[in-house]
Design a protein around this motif. Sequence first.
Motif: not given
Length: 349
Positions: A167-186
């Motif tokens: 489900a990638p975000t549709r918000v374009d033109g905004v600097p974007y950050q994330a930290v990788g982890y697996s949903m399985m960890a949650l």
Amino acid sequence: MKHQIILPLIALLYAGSAYAASVDAPLVTRTAPDTLTVTWTDKNPVDVFLSNDPAATPGTARLVSKADRDGTETVTIPAGERAYFLLKDRQSGDLARVAERVLPLRQGSNFRDIGGYPAAGGKHVRWGLIYRSGGQPLLSDADVKEIQSLKLANLVDLRSNEERVIAPTRVDGVPYQAVGYSMMALAGNGVPKNGAAVYQAMPTMMAPQLRLIFQDLKANKGAIAYNCTAGQDRTGFVTGMILSALGVPRDTIIADYHLSTTYRRPEWEMPKIDTVAQANNPVAMYFAKFQQDPAVAKPQPLKDPDGTAFLSHAFDEIDKRWGSVDAYLEQEIGVTKVDLAALRANYLE
């Protein structure tokens, strides 16, 4: 039932929320797609100003009602425009600033401003600088433009690797950050039951994302937003830490947290998952199960059977392991006492 839930929350969230005692309980409600109504309580007449600038002053805002005595004013707002009201007591000169809590996105979920809350030193959180949200994979074109108009300096995605692919975000033109982890960890082994165990893990699990967000806040480059899928659990924890850093009372933080039950729109948080094509993707199938459950289409209260807010378990874990939120922020997130003072200077008014 919804009104029975939301009215006590509004009373708590806005009790004493004016910037001075004379203008009390300011609140903005969307009464039609293009209409906002601002209400307040004041024994004196009030001048009502309107602006699309969250830092506007009476000198730069537009006067829409002079010497208003009835405590309510309704205005028409162009579609997609963010509006901020300034209420000025004509006798004392005291000001209160207020805006609509949630952005009225057509195909968004739980995207809201955390401004206006009472905070340290008798001040309030500034509007228009910190936004929390659910996922944004199905935003309409108009929604994207409305979010872009907020002039976000950064968007931090709290979701897992798998969620960001599905489900990638549709918000374009905004600097974007994330930290990788697996949903399985949650999720752990199987489907997790929301509650104490999930929230007790958040101070450790969400620490890398919190570091990113507080780096942005300390840099003071402009408005920021952050999100998970529902905008309630991971996003709720992060919001709790930000509001705590700004000196917002715990009961107000919990009340804001519970607003997700009102403002979530689950149908816009995740695209429809093709269970045949995604049969070998355990995370996709995990979300597909929720999509197939009619009960999940309605947001569920975020509390234990005894009424304890799930978020309280994260606070309890922090108090047990670090002694306080301030100590947790300093030891794990790198937010010092000097940083806290600077944050309050920049994000409170």
